[in-house]
Design an enzyme around this catalytic site. Structure first.
Site, PDB file in Angstrom:
ATOM      1  N   GLY A 176      -1.933 -11.875  -4.472  1.00 33.98           N
ATOM      2  CA  GLY A 176      -2.152 -12.791  -5.337  1.00 33.98           C
ATOM      3  C   GLY A 176      -1.714 -12.675  -6.722  1.00 33.98           C
ATOM      4  CG  LEU A 194       4.400  -8.350  -7.431  1.00 33.36           C
ATOM      5  CD1 LEU A 194       4.090  -6.968  -7.535  1.00 33.36           C
ATOM      6  CD2 LEU A 194       5.725  -8.533  -8.218  1.00 33.36           C
ATOM      7  CB  SER A 207       0.777  -9.858  -0.917  1.00 33.07           C
ATOM      8  OG  SER A 207      -0.144 -10.650  -1.058  1.00 33.07           O
ATOM      9  CG  ASP A 254       7.708 -16.046  -2.446  1.00 36.67           C
ATOM     10  OD1 ASP A 254       8.626 -16.173  -3.294  1.00 36.67           O
ATOM     11  OD2 ASP A 254       6.788 -16.550  -2.633  1.00 36.67           O
TER      12      ASP A 254
END
Ligand code: ADP
Ligand code: MG
Length: 379
Positions: free
Chosen positions: A119, A122, A124, A169
């Site tokens: 959170g 990056l 996750s 992402d």
């Protein structure tokens, strides 16, 4: 490759051996923020922070997954309703994969272990998705490419988890390359790797500040962009121009819609200029473009925070500084910095010292390197 902790976790929870190992990186976005859900341009890097796992097909029709960071959750069935906590990502991946291969996929059991902070921007979540989907791809021998896995992960997150994110992402975690940043046109999904110059280091500066309403603020931005595009008479802000915004403003386009559109238009242009700056290793233009990106995110897009602004300001005074800006969705989370690689220690000390003048939580500042994308194989 797979950390020992994952093997220990496996032994704690499972009898027998795992069949498949999988690993997927987190990412940092160099530039191109809040553009991916507007069919725009992005320039992320897959980093050497990863989510790894050990897996096998479950003997019963139930997925059972343990996370070293988020714990063991109740087993669940892919055909049942969504679990409430973190395993909803696995349920979502299983459902999206089933749809894609048009058959029921085997239930998966296993463990995941990650050193990506959760959170903080990056990604996750994408790393978890790509780790699980790469494992499923190996267990079921589906032969899917990483690009396909990225699209399935994106579908899992948007349709089955319900986050209105763009595809950056998942593509970054799937398609990362050692030593390269990945330029992605999210409209066409064309992508290419661009070498990061020797000597240019990447730094993550995590404010460790999570804003409680970050996810609702994020969907609010997605909605604002949709409304803005509608008011401009186009399907997505990718097609907006500055002239169009000025023209529509005189016909009543509201201030918020105009500023959101202006961010997207100028940010897309900055991504192209940044790519050229990186190719020529022209550090002054890299610095200017990141500065402009941060200002645009702050004033036009309203997603910065006092911590992120203080971090960018502190880093600009530090030895070896080349560029800095907030990265990820904003509202807290991380800044990305580009620095002269050899200066990391003195850069880190100077930023910590300067940032300390504010009474914020002590940040985490660490180097990252551009790494390869998700993969899976036999244990
Ligand atoms: P980000 O992707 O920026 O880190 P998100 O809010 O999109 O932030 O995703 C974070 C969520 O992803 C966590 O709250 C958790 O549900 C899930 N997650 C990520 N990594 C792990 C992990 N290693 N173990 C369990 N859940 C994880
Ligand atoms: Mg995420």
């Amino acid at each position: 490759m797979i950390p020992d902790d994952a093997f220990s976790l496996w032994k704690e929870y499972f009898q027998g051996d795992p069949e498949v190992r999988a690993v997927a990186p987190g990412r940092v976005n160099l530039i191109g923020e809040h553009t991916d859900y507007n069919q725009g341009l992005v320039f992320p890097v897959a980093i050497d922070r990863r989510t790894s796992g050990l897996f096998r097909a479950a003997s019963r029709d139930q997925c059972r997954l343990i996370s070293g960071q988020a714990g063991a959750e109740a087993p669940f069935r892919l055909l049942g309703s969504s679990p409430k906590r973190w395993t909803r990502f696995a349920w979502a991946c299983g459902r999206a994969l089933s749809e894609h291969v048009d058959e029921a996929v085997p239930a998966l059991e296993g463990v995941v272990w990650s050193d990506i902070p959760k959170g903080s921007g990056l990604s996750s979540s994408a790393a978890l998705e790509l780790c699980l989907l790469s494992a499923w791809n190996a267990v079921g021998a589906y032969g899917l490419s990483n690009h396909e896995l990225a699209k399935i992960a994106w579908r899992a997150e948007t349709r089955f988890v319900g986050v209105a994110c763009g595809v950056m992402d998942q593509m970054a975690s799937a398609l990362g390359e050692a030593g390269r940043a990945i330029f992605i046109d999210t409209r066409t999904e064309e992508f290419s790797g661009w070498r990061i110059p020797e000597g240019l280091g990447m730094v993550v500066m995590d404010t460790r500040k999570r804003r409680a309403l970050a996810s609702s603020a994020y969907s609010h931005r997605v909605d604002e962009c949709r409304r803005s595009a509608q008011a401009l008479g186009i399907t997505s802000l990718r097609d907006a121009t500055l002239e169009m915004i000025v023209e529509c403003r005189s016909h009543g386009l509201d201030d918020v819609a105009a500023r959101r559109a202006r961010h997207v238009v100028t940010e897309n242009a900055r991504v192209l200029a940044f790519r050229e700056g990186l190719e020529r290793d022209h550090r002054p233009s890299i610095g200017t473009l990141c500065h402009e990106s941060h200002q645009s995110l702050k004033y036009d897009y309203d997603v910065s925070s006092p911590e992120l602004d203080a971090m960018v300001e502190a880093s600009a005074l530090a030895p070896g500084f080349v560029a800095a800006r907030l990265t990820g969705a904003g509202f807290g989370g991380c800044c990305v910095g580009l620095i002269e690689r050899s200066k990391f220690r003195s850069f880190q000390a100077a930023v910590l010292g300067e940032y300390k003048r504010h009474n914020f939580t002590r940040p985490h500042i660490f180097e990252v390197t551009a790494s390869s994308g998700a993969k899976a194989g036999a244990v």
